[in-house]
Design an enzyme around this catalytic site. Structure first.
Site, PDB file in Angstrom:
ATOM      1  N   CYS A 109       0.841  -1.198   0.000  1.00 10.63           N
ATOM      2  CA  CYS A 109       0.000   0.000   0.000  1.00 10.63           C
ATOM      3  C   CYS A 109       0.879   1.252   0.000  1.00 10.63           C
ATOM      4  CB  CYS A 109      -0.917  -0.005   1.213  1.00 10.63           C
ATOM      5  SG  CYS A 109      -2.022   1.419   1.299  1.00 10.63           S
ATOM      6  N   CYS A 113       0.083   5.312   6.781  1.00 11.47           N
ATOM      7  CA  CYS A 113      -0.536   5.097   8.099  1.00 11.47           C
ATOM      8  C   CYS A 113       0.538   4.581   9.056  1.00 11.47           C
ATOM      9  CB  CYS A 113      -1.682   4.099   7.998  1.00 11.47           C
ATOM     10  SG  CYS A 113      -2.939   4.534   6.783  1.00 11.47           S
ATOM     11  N   CYS A 116       0.490   0.784  10.350  1.00  7.01           N
ATOM     12  CA  CYS A 116       0.146  -0.321   9.456  1.00  7.01           C
ATOM     13  C   CYS A 116       1.360  -1.031   8.863  1.00  7.01           C
ATOM     14  CB  CYS A 116      -0.754   0.197   8.334  1.00  7.01           C
ATOM     15  SG  CYS A 116      -1.385  -1.140   7.286  1.00  7.01           S
ATOM     16  N   CYS A 153     -15.631 -10.717   6.310  1.00  3.84           N
ATOM     17  CA  CYS A 153     -15.074  -9.422   5.918  1.00  3.84           C
ATOM     18  C   CYS A 153     -13.796  -9.639   5.121  1.00  3.84           C
ATOM     19  CB  CYS A 153     -14.778  -8.577   7.151  1.00  3.84           C
ATOM     20  SG  CYS A 153     -16.186  -8.401   8.270  1.00  3.84           S
ATOM     21  N   CYS A 186     -18.722  -7.910   4.207  1.00  4.67           N
ATOM     22  CA  CYS A 186     -18.192  -6.560   4.344  1.00  4.67           C
ATOM     23  C   CYS A 186     -16.833  -6.514   3.643  1.00  4.67           C
ATOM     24  CB  CYS A 186     -18.043  -6.209   5.827  1.00  4.67           C
ATOM     25  SG  CYS A 186     -17.290  -4.591   6.160  1.00  4.67           S
ATOM     26  N   CYS A 246     -19.585   0.878   8.060  1.00  2.80           N
ATOM     27  CA  CYS A 246     -18.833   0.357   9.192  1.00  2.80           C
ATOM     28  C   CYS A 246     -17.634   1.280   9.382  1.00  2.80           C
ATOM     29  CB  CYS A 246     -18.376  -1.071   8.907  1.00  2.80           C
ATOM     30  SG  CYS A 246     -17.234  -1.749  10.147  1.00  2.80           S
ATOM     31  N   ARG A 323     -18.082  -3.294  17.767  1.00  2.03           N
ATOM     32  CA  ARG A 323     -17.241  -4.467  17.539  1.00  2.03           C
ATOM     33  C   ARG A 323     -15.887  -4.335  18.244  1.00  2.03           C
ATOM     34  NH1 ARG A 323     -18.737  -6.988  13.489  1.00  2.03           N
ATOM     35  NH2 ARG A 323     -19.272  -5.102  12.305  1.00  2.03           N
TER      36      ARG A 323
END
Length: 414
Positions: A109, A113, A116, A153, A186, A246, A323
């Site tokens: 990616c 972030c 991450c 998900c 999801c 979400c 969650r």
């Protein structure tokens, strides 16, 4: 001897003369000096904002930041009690949604972030992979369903979906195949535009995850390659396409309690509350900026902050599924149960999260059995169900059965 008998008779006569008053609550003591009265007033530490939250009959979208701060700063024992009370009005308290998360495209990616492992900017030892084949994803979903999960998900390490027509086509095939299993589905694919959201809705997508991560104020210290408003724009595209939103956050990013308040204020004042609100605790990964900052063995966020965030979110967003997401492996069973009591009603379970360990199905099944919890049914929303599932055997027998109809009084479609 005669004096002893005389004393007992005197005591018995005195007791017969006194009226016996029973308290209107469970106690083995009958106190003749206290008569039943009206319920006591709420404790002085309960704010007007908390009283408004507890007495609500439906979601409210005009919360002020000051109100949420007042709720968040309520003494924790009182806060958790009040959130538990409200939770039982909007949800089946024994039902926990079991979700399994699969990484369908790992690493590479371009985002920065700071938490991450999948960013190409950091040396974490994670190898980037191509997108998983549709068949292997559907097989993973079948395994998850056989273990009691009702939501599957899928995450892909992309900044956005621009120029990914083939990948979008494969994701849609995955969504369609999983929905045919009577499971909720999801995805989290980075930023998407309005047309891409409509395509996913047409395929039958239940929900789209796009976390805000933290408050608007703290956000620039966590990520610089995507703005807060770009995240909100993606949520708008998802909502406009008719897909459930979400969106939650990560605790332990070096933020302050005020940032928890800010995050909850942002999501609770959206045009519609998110269908689910994931509460993640940072899992520090060596090689990432945040992972390298944290001393080894130190918990990124104290448990009381997690519980306080869950309880506040429940009070402010009564119908939302909350969650417990990343970081659950660091919680004791007792801590998890406290979260369930305060309003959390979903977990990620299975073999793995995206790049970190997950609590396994067998461990969760054992915990559920001990505490009288059961998996939430597919497409169950806030409100009591007509039928309760009381055991894992019942869950297994009912996994393929589709429920339809409207839950009376809750405004929720099954």
């Amino acid at each position: 001897m005669s004096r002893t008998l005389l004393s007992k008779r005197v005591v018995l006569r005195s007791l017969r003369r006194q009226p016996t008053c029973f308290r209107p609550f469970s106690t083995p003591v009958n106190d003749p000096f206290v008569t039943p009265s009206a319920p006591p007033p709420p404790p002085s530490e309960v704010s007007n904002a908390l009283l408004d939250a507890v007495s609500t009959t439906g979601p409210r979208h005009d919360w002020t930041r000051d109100e949420i701060r007042d709720i968040y700063n309520t003494p924790l024992l009182e806060l958790a009690f009040q959130s538990a009370t409200l939770h039982r009005r909007f949800h089946r308290p024994s039902a926990i949604q079991m979700c399994t998360l699969m990484n369908i495209k790992t690493g590479g990616c371009s985002e920065d972030c700071s938490y991450c492992a999948q960013s190409s900017r950091y040396q974490t030892g994670l190898q980037a992979t191509k997108m998983s084949p549709v068949d292997s994803v559907l097989e993973a979903a079948r395994i998850a369903k056989s273990n009691g999960s009702t939501r599957f998900c899928m995450g892909a390490a992309w900044r956005d979906m621009r120029g990914r027509k083939t990948s979008l086509k494969n994701v849609k095939a995955m969504v369609k195949g999983i929905r045919e299993m009577d499971m909720e589905v999801c995805v989290t694919l980075g930023m998407i535009d309005g047309e891409q959201a409509k395509d996913l809705a047409t395929a039958g997508l239940t929900a789209y995850n796009h976390n805000l991560d933290t408050s608007r104020e703290h956000y620039p210290s966590v990520i610089t390659t995507r703005t807060y408003d770009e995240r909100l724009q993606t949520l708008s595209h998802v909502r406009d396409a008719g897909i459930n939103v979400c969106s939650g956050g990560i605790l332990g990013l070096g933020e302050k309690p005020e940032d928890h308040v800010g995050l909850i204020h942002t999501v609770s004042t959206l045009p519609s509350h998110p269908e689910s609100f994931p509460v993640n605790a940072l899992v520090p990964i060596k090689g990432t900026p945040l992972g390298d900052k944290l001393p080894e063995g130190k918990r990124p966020i104290p448990f009381d902050a997690i519980l306080r965030t869950i309880a506040t979110a429940r009070l402010v967003m009564p119908a939302t599924i909350i969650r417990i997401a990343a970081g659950r492996t660091t919680m004791s069973e007792a801590e998890q149960v406290l979260c369930f009591s305060a309003g959390a009603n979903a977990v990620f379970t299975g073999e793995k999260m995206l790049t970190t360990e997950a609590v396994g199905w067998d461990t969760d099944k054992s915990m559920f059995e001990r505490w009288g919890l059961v998996p939430m049914k597919s497409f169950e929303r806030g409100g009591l169900r007509d039928r309760e599932v009381g055991s894992w055997k019942g869950v297994k027998e009912g996994l393929g059965a589709e429920e339809t109809g409207r839950v009376e009084g809750a405004g929720v479609v099954a």
